[in-house]
Scaffold this active site. Structure first.
Site, mmCIF file in Angstrom:
data_model
loop_
_atom_site.group_PDB
_atom_site.id
_atom_site.type_symbol
_atom_site.label_atom_id
_atom_site.label_comp_id
_atom_site.label_asym_id
_atom_site.label_seq_id
_atom_site.Cartn_x
_atom_site.Cartn_y
_atom_site.Cartn_z
ATOM 1 N N GLN A 83 -43.852 44.766 -3.831
ATOM 2 C CA GLN A 83 -44.511 45.425 -3.042
ATOM 3 C C GLN A 83 -44.653 44.907 -1.546
ATOM 4 O O GLN A 83 -44.967 43.585 -1.652
ATOM 5 C CB GLN A 83 -45.772 45.950 -3.686
ATOM 6 C CG GLN A 83 -45.861 46.909 -4.659
ATOM 7 C CD GLN A 83 -44.893 46.461 -6.078
ATOM 8 O OE1 GLN A 83 -45.256 45.467 -6.466
ATOM 9 N NE2 GLN A 83 -43.960 47.386 -6.309
ATOM 10 N N LYS A 97 -41.641 44.402 -15.087
ATOM 11 C CA LYS A 97 -41.946 44.496 -13.614
ATOM 12 C C LYS A 97 -41.105 43.808 -12.696
ATOM 13 O O LYS A 97 -41.372 42.525 -12.623
ATOM 14 C CB LYS A 97 -43.433 44.628 -13.376
ATOM 15 C CG LYS A 97 -43.797 45.111 -11.985
ATOM 16 C CD LYS A 97 -45.293 45.101 -11.546
ATOM 17 C CE LYS A 97 -45.553 45.546 -10.049
ATOM 18 N NZ LYS A 97 -44.629 44.707 -8.979
ATOM 19 N N SER A 148 -44.798 40.541 -14.155
ATOM 20 C CA SER A 148 -44.441 40.180 -12.655
ATOM 21 C C SER A 148 -44.380 38.806 -12.374
ATOM 22 O O SER A 148 -43.232 38.160 -12.747
ATOM 23 C CB SER A 148 -45.546 40.920 -11.584
ATOM 24 O OG SER A 148 -44.885 41.225 -10.481
#
Length: 480
Positions: free
Chosen positions: A335, A331, A306
């Site tokens: 979110q 990733k 991420s």
């Protein structure tokens, strides 16, 4: 309702307003119809709630039913990163990225139904009070731990700063119980560690980032200033095992390495619209100018995810750094976390992030420029066991020990968890070398010594294969 942007755990607060505009501007007639349909379903949900409460023979608290429904809605999406977080879970997520934590400063694990101190943090209240590795927590403030989960135990130990918690512990080495009082305090969380290294007459800075938290940017600034002041001619940035964190921290780290106004990533909404993310301008000091021009090598592995992939993706696409190690986790989603009235949070995947070349790395990862396998003793998770195993036993703890024994150079014929004759001979040899009672068994003393040997092995940077490859490459760059 207050919203906060999370990337991995949290997203960049600086761009939150822009994302709000995108989200608020995405309403459609289809969305309005869905809202009407949902409102029509509310009576059914209420009806089901009442039926369960009035008729089930299993007593369930109403709050748990509501949380179950919320969790079920998030699970129905089928996205592993979209989830409902209870009030306690949400607090834990926020704390995981905070610059400091409140507690006693000790790692606790559950082993064989017991709650064991793995290690107190150096200089922490736990260490000052006398807690030691392998101490078993028996009572907290006089209350036995029967039926408690690990989360329950940790929650009971935590409390307000300046208050004390009484722990009854059993110390195996003494064979008796001890009563300890520990003062709760603020425990700083350090996410950046740095070391000025010198190899064959060349100086370079080694900086490891464990995650991108609240204080990472400030820690990075101090670390890089120290490295440049110390004469570093290059940097090795280590994000192996870094699960991500705040994108704002990545923006500042990237901003110190890239030219001002560089686009280090893009955000893409459900409609495919791209929003460029521009690095934050760095401070105009001489150190900052040098930092933007010295060679950079980045170490990553499959645990780099991420936010750390945003950094590696930017360095790779913009040709600012050379990447060594293994392909990263992959990733590429973002979110959006929204608070709910019950104190919980709903975390939903709302955006993709793309590299400067508009590449989506989700499920693929960021490729390396030079692949390097790591020593197995660095990739095996250090476990904790208080059980006793002998020849003829079979357990995953035994498999774990067999793998580490092989890594340390002991001859073991198998690593499947079966305690055979070769394992017994290796255990005996290890115990002799470690100067612990020479029995052919795996017990607490054996596992403690095994852990210590492996940790000492890892501390020696000469055993870190990937780092040594990076050092060799840096020396090559500086010698040309």
């Amino acid at each position: 309702m207050r919203r906060s942007r999370f990337f991995v755990f949290a997203l960049l607060a600086v761009i939150a307003t822009g994302l709000f505009l995108v989200l608020d501007g995405c309403s459609s007639e289809k969305g309005k119809n869905a809202d009407v349909a949902m409102k029509e379903m509310f009576p059914v949900i209420n009806e089901a709630y009442n039926i369960i409460q009035e008729n089930t023979v299993y007593q369930v608290e109403g709050d748990r039913l509501i949380e179950g429904a919320l969790r079920g809605m998030a699970d129905t999406i089928g996205d592993p990163y979209s989830t409902y977080l209870s009030k306690e879970e949400a607090a834990s997520h926020r704390e995981s990225l905070a610059g400091e934590k409140l507690g006693i400063g000790a790692e606790i694990t559950r082993s064989g139904g017991k709650y064991i101190i793995v290690a107190p943090v150096k200089g922490s209240p736990a260490e000052k009070a006398g807690l030691q590795p392998y101490d078993e927590i028996v009572r907290i403030n006089g209350e036995p731990l029967g039926g408690m989960t690990l989360q329950d135990v940790v929650k009971k130990i935590k409390g307000k700063e300046g208050t004390t918690v009484s722990l009854t512990i059993y110390r195996p080495d003494l064979g008796k119980h001890l009563e300890l009082k520990v003062m709760r305090d603020v425990i700083p969380v350090k996410t950046v560690s740095a070391e000025l290294m010198e190899e064959r007459g060349k100086k370079f800075g080694y900086i490891a980032l464990t995650m991108f938290g609240d204080e990472t940017a400030a820690e990075w600034k101090k670390a890089t200033d120290d490295m440049i002041a110390g004469g570093a001619e290059a940097l090795i940035i280590d994000v192996r095992g870094n699960p991500g964190g705040y994108l704002r921290a990545v923006a500042k780290v990237a901003g110190s390495l890239l030219p001002d106004d560089s686009i280090f990533a893009y955000m893409q909404n459900a409609q495919g619209q791209l929003t460029p993310l521009v690095v934050e301008p760095s401070e105009k000091f001489s150190y900052d100018k040098k930092l933007k021009n010295i060679p950079v090598v980045l170490l990553q592995d499959k645990g780099s995810a991420s936010a750390s992939e945003v950094l590696s993706g930017a360095l790779k696409d913009l040709r600012r750094g050379f990447i060594i190690g293994k392909v990263s986790f992959g990733k590429g989603t973002v979110q959006d976390t929204m608070e709910l009235s019950n104190g919980g949070e709903m975390k939903l995947t709302t955006h993709k992030w793309l590299t400067p070349k508009e590449t989506w790395i989700h499920g693929k990862g960021v490729n390396v420029d030079l692949e390097s396998e790591q020593d197995k003793l660095f990739t095996e998770h250090i476990r904790f066991s208080t059980e006793v195993y002998a020849e003829g036993d079979y357990h995953e703890d035994i498999s774990y020990a067999q793998k580490l024994l092989v890594g340390l150079g002991y001859a073991v014929d198998r690593e499947d968890g079966y305690f055979d004759e070769s394992t017994a001979l290796a255990v005996h040899a290890f115990r002799v070398d470690s100067k612990i009672p020479t029995e052919n068994i795996m017990d607490r003393k054996f596992f403690a010594s095994l852990r210590e040997r492996v940790e000492n092995y890892r501390k020696d940077k000469k055993n870190d294969v990937q780092l040594q490859v990076a050092i060799g490459y840096v020396h090559h760059l500086l010698s040309n």
